[in-house]
Design a protein around this motif. Structure first.
Motif, PDB file in Angstrom:
ATOM      1  N   MET A 152      -5.134  -2.896  13.858  1.00 51.80           N
ATOM      2  CA  MET A 152      -5.810  -4.053  13.263  1.00 51.80           C
ATOM      3  C   MET A 152      -4.831  -4.928  12.495  1.00 51.80           C
ATOM      4  SD  MET A 152      -9.314  -2.126  12.028  1.00 51.80           S
ATOM      5  CE  MET A 152     -10.006  -3.530  11.146  1.00 51.80           C
ATOM      6  N   LEU A 153      -3.886  -4.288  11.784  1.00 55.09           N
ATOM      7  CA  LEU A 153      -2.879  -5.062  11.058  1.00 55.09           C
ATOM      8  C   LEU A 153      -1.995  -5.852  12.015  1.00 55.09           C
ATOM      9  CD1 LEU A 153      -1.892  -2.393   8.385  1.00 55.09           C
ATOM     10  CD2 LEU A 153      -3.143  -4.532   7.980  1.00 55.09           C
ATOM     11  N   ALA A 154      -1.633  -5.229  13.151  1.00 49.09           N
ATOM     12  CA  ALA A 154      -0.848  -5.947  14.155  1.00 49.09           C
ATOM     13  C   ALA A 154      -1.641  -7.119  14.723  1.00 49.09           C
ATOM     14  CB  ALA A 154      -0.425  -4.987  15.276  1.00 49.09           C
ATOM     15  N   SER A 209       0.821  -1.210   0.000  1.00 51.21           N
ATOM     16  CA  SER A 209       0.000   0.000   0.000  1.00 51.21           C
ATOM     17  C   SER A 209       0.854   1.258   0.000  1.00 51.21           C
ATOM     18  CB  SER A 209      -0.965   0.002   1.199  1.00 51.21           C
ATOM     19  OG  SER A 209      -0.295   0.242   2.420  1.00 51.21           O
ATOM     20  N   ASP A 210       1.962   1.251   0.707  1.00 52.55           N
ATOM     21  CA  ASP A 210       2.853   2.411   0.729  1.00 52.55           C
ATOM     22  C   ASP A 210       3.706   2.460  -0.539  1.00 52.55           C
ATOM     23  OD1 ASP A 210       3.260   4.689   2.197  1.00 52.55           O
ATOM     24  OD2 ASP A 210       4.550   3.775   3.705  1.00 52.55           O
ATOM     25  N   ALA A 211       4.165   1.296  -0.990  1.00 43.44           N
ATOM     26  CA  ALA A 211       4.969   1.252  -2.215  1.00 43.44           C
ATOM     27  C   ALA A 211       4.174   1.758  -3.416  1.00 43.44           C
ATOM     28  CB  ALA A 211       5.447  -0.181  -2.468  1.00 43.44           C
ATOM     29  N   LYS A 216      -5.411  -7.351   2.662  1.00 40.14           N
ATOM     30  CA  LYS A 216      -4.628  -8.191   1.758  1.00 40.14           C
ATOM     31  C   LYS A 216      -5.340  -8.446   0.434  1.00 40.14           C
ATOM     32  CE  LYS A 216      -1.710 -12.327   1.821  1.00 40.14           C
ATOM     33  NZ  LYS A 216      -1.247 -13.472   2.631  1.00 40.14           N
ATOM     34  N   ASN A 217      -4.610  -8.200  -0.661  1.00 43.98           N
ATOM     35  CA  ASN A 217      -5.033  -8.464  -2.035  1.00 43.98           C
ATOM     36  C   ASN A 217      -6.133  -7.540  -2.539  1.00 43.98           C
ATOM     37  OD1 ASN A 217      -3.199 -10.627  -2.266  1.00 43.98           O
ATOM     38  ND2 ASN A 217      -4.679 -12.045  -1.368  1.00 43.98           N
ATOM     39  N   LEU A 259       9.309  -6.287  -0.518  1.00 45.93           N
ATOM     40  CA  LEU A 259       7.877  -6.009  -0.503  1.00 45.93           C
ATOM     41  C   LEU A 259       7.114  -7.061   0.309  1.00 45.93           C
ATOM     42  CD1 LEU A 259       7.567  -5.091  -4.264  1.00 45.93           C
ATOM     43  CD2 LEU A 259       7.062  -3.527  -2.370  1.00 45.93           C
ATOM     44  N   LEU A 260       6.213  -6.589   1.172  1.00 42.42           N
ATOM     45  CA  LEU A 260       5.392  -7.464   2.003  1.00 42.42           C
ATOM     46  C   LEU A 260       3.938  -7.017   1.952  1.00 42.42           C
ATOM     47  CD1 LEU A 260       7.524  -7.646   5.290  1.00 42.42           C
ATOM     48  CD2 LEU A 260       7.506  -9.311   3.425  1.00 42.42           C
ATOM     49  N   SER A 261       3.032  -7.889   2.337  1.00 47.28           N
ATOM     50  CA  SER A 261       1.663  -7.468   2.634  1.00 47.28           C
ATOM     51  C   SER A 261       1.654  -6.747   3.980  1.00 47.28           C
ATOM     52  CB  SER A 261       0.728  -8.674   2.672  1.00 47.28           C
ATOM     53  OG  SER A 261       0.586  -9.237   1.381  1.00 47.28           O
TER      54      SER A 261
END
Length: 498
Positions: free
Chosen positions: A437-439, A174-176, A288-289, A207-209
């Motif tokens: 929430m992501l954590a 999302s940041d990339a 995600k996705n 790169l990661l989700s």
């Protein structure tokens, strides 16, 4: 008690919220830091200030909840988008970060557009604008070659924090997506663009989700904070992506209206197939996705703040807006265009300026106040209309966050102008909630963003559109849409006289 920590790295402050498994915010802390403007149009910040703020926030929260030292199960981030941080081989900051709101790169945007052509929009799904990261990289290449030669790491603000905390060099999709260097659909660095601008891919992070684990706190950091257990750190996301996640914008038909200094109208997108032709931004979601499209009004809340500061300095915002309910939709023939610091969507124009149109002797302060709110909302409706016309979006609900959600009359105005049901959050924690929430997902509390939203995201009573107001506002909006063309040449001519 188990906790997760969401950290929101903003432009002027960093905030942390500590949340338990029931979705309750049990602790908050925040610290401000300055923006440096060494020249007109420049906006810079020392990244070390962000890290200092993180340390202070975590220390504060440990003071409130000492059991964090054994029960903190994850940290994640929301971060200001686009800003460029560069480090050398010794992992030292080379120069202050160039921020998203820095506008020195107009020449570089033109160069990128000419050099990349259709490839940029095809791959990155966005046009070259001053806010994005690639123009800042090209500016450094052209203006600070000695610094460019030293660059070993290029990262975004939140990724600098995870780099300092874990020693690992990553970013999330999302940041990339806001760098212009990502193939948004394929979710990989766009090597054709990197090659065009001589950017070695090895200088870019993995790169990661957004919910993926970056690593654990280093031993040095564990000792500094006094943690007794390993603390996992998760990648996090861009601020708008995290704000959308924290507002529950995770399925078709969901939109978000966010009014802060700038304004954002955002829609959920299941994939990257929508062809907005660069008229709207299309980015990877923190969910995600998934994806989201976004239009921007550069002076949303800023327009209201300017109006208050200039014409009603002694009043509170509540006092300023107290009389607007007595004014009919359309402010008795008064229109405001919120172009007071340029405009982004749908008019990419750095020389357009704002206006009041239709001023009459019977107009009083409440008329002007209501017109400002209507003008801001009309500007955001421009983005809604693009989504509906270009991608067939239909909004069954729009979540209002930020300043626009704090006034009942403005919420009703949004329902009437957008012609949609408006929801606002029971507890609005902004992008920090999305980061938490992501954590929580990364820590295994939930399997999906939808599962997390069931626990973390709750709404107040819905605000429904009033049919007669919808009809009235539709007619007024058609007039508003003519204001840009009617004032464009005048604005440009006035600026030429400066």
């Amino acid at each position: 008690m188990a906790y997760v920590l969401g950290i929101d790295l903003g432009t002027s402050s960093l905030k942390g919220i500590l949340i338990n498994k029931q979705g309750e915010v049990v602790g908050e802390s925040g610290y401000d830091y300055p923006i440096e403007t060494p020249k007109i149009g420049y906006s810079e910040q020392n990244p070390e200030l962000w890290m200092g703020a993180v340390k202070n926030v975590i220390i504060d929260l440990i003071g409130l909840h000492p059991d964090m030292k054994t029960d903190l199960e994850g940290i994640s981030f929301s971060g200001q988008m686009h800003s460029l941080v560069i480090l050398d081989e010794q992992k030292q900051v080379i120069r202050p970060a160039i921020l998203w709101n820095d506008v020195r790169t107009s020449k570089q945007c033109q160069t990128i557009t000419e050099k990349a052509g259709d490839l940029l929009l095809e791959v990155s799904k966005n046009r070259a604008l001053e806010g994005f990261t690639l123009p800042k990289i090209v500016w450094i290449q052209e203006n600070e070659p000695q610094n460019w030669d030293r660059v070993q790491y290029m990262m975004l603000p939140k990724d600098y924090l995870s780099f300092c905390l874990t020693g690992n060099y990553v970013t999330d999709f999302s940041d990339a997506a806001g760098t212009l260097l990502l193939d948004v659909a394929k979710k990989e660095w766009a090597t054709p663009i990197l090659d065009l601008f001589d950017i070695p891919i090895e200088r870019l992070p993995k790169l990661l989700s957004s919910q993926d684990k970056v690593g654990d706190l280093t031993d040095e950091m564990k000792t500094f904070f006094g943690f007794k257990v390993d603390v996992p750190v998760f990648a996090g996301g861009a601020d708008n992506a995290c704000a959308a996640l924290g507002a529950g914008i995770i399925k078709d038909g969901a939109g978000m209206c966010s009014i802060g200094t700038s304004g954002v109208f955002l829609s959920f997108e299941k994939d990257a197939s929508a062809d907005y032709q660069g008229k709207l931004h299309l980015f990877n979601h923190a969910a995600k996705n998934d994806y989201y499209a976004m239009g921007v009004t550069l002076a949303a809340g800023n327009s209201l703040e300017w109006f208050k500061r200039t014409f009603a300095q002694e009043q509170t915002f509540s006092e300023l807006l107290a009389g607007i309910s007595e004014v009919k939709p359309g402010s008795d023939g008064l229109l405001f265009s919120p172009y007071i610091v340029d405009e982004r969507t749908p008019h990419v124009d750095s020389q357009i300026r704002g206006s009041f149109i239709g001023i009459d002797t019977h107009h009083r302060l409440p008329h002007f106040s209501r017109a400002v709110l209507e003008g801001i909302t009309f500007s955001l409706k421009d983005s809604q209309l693009l989504m509906e016309e270009m991608a067939g979006r239909k909004f069954d609900r729009i979540v209002s966050v930020g300043g626009g959600a704090k006034n009942a009359d403005w919420l009703q105005m949004q329902a009437d102008i957008f012609n949609a049901t408006i929801l606002n959050l029971t507890v609005e924690q902004g992008p920090g909630l999305g980061a938490a929430m992501l954590a929580a997902i990364g820590a295994g509390w939930f399997d999906t963003a939808a599962d997390a939203a069931e626990v973390f995201v709750h709404y107040k009573a819905a605000v429904k559109p009033i049919a007669e107001n919808v009809v009235a506002y539709d007619a007024i909006y058609q007039i508003y849409r003519q204001v840009y063309q009617a004032t464009q040449s005048l604005s440009h001519a006035l600026l030429a006289l400066k």
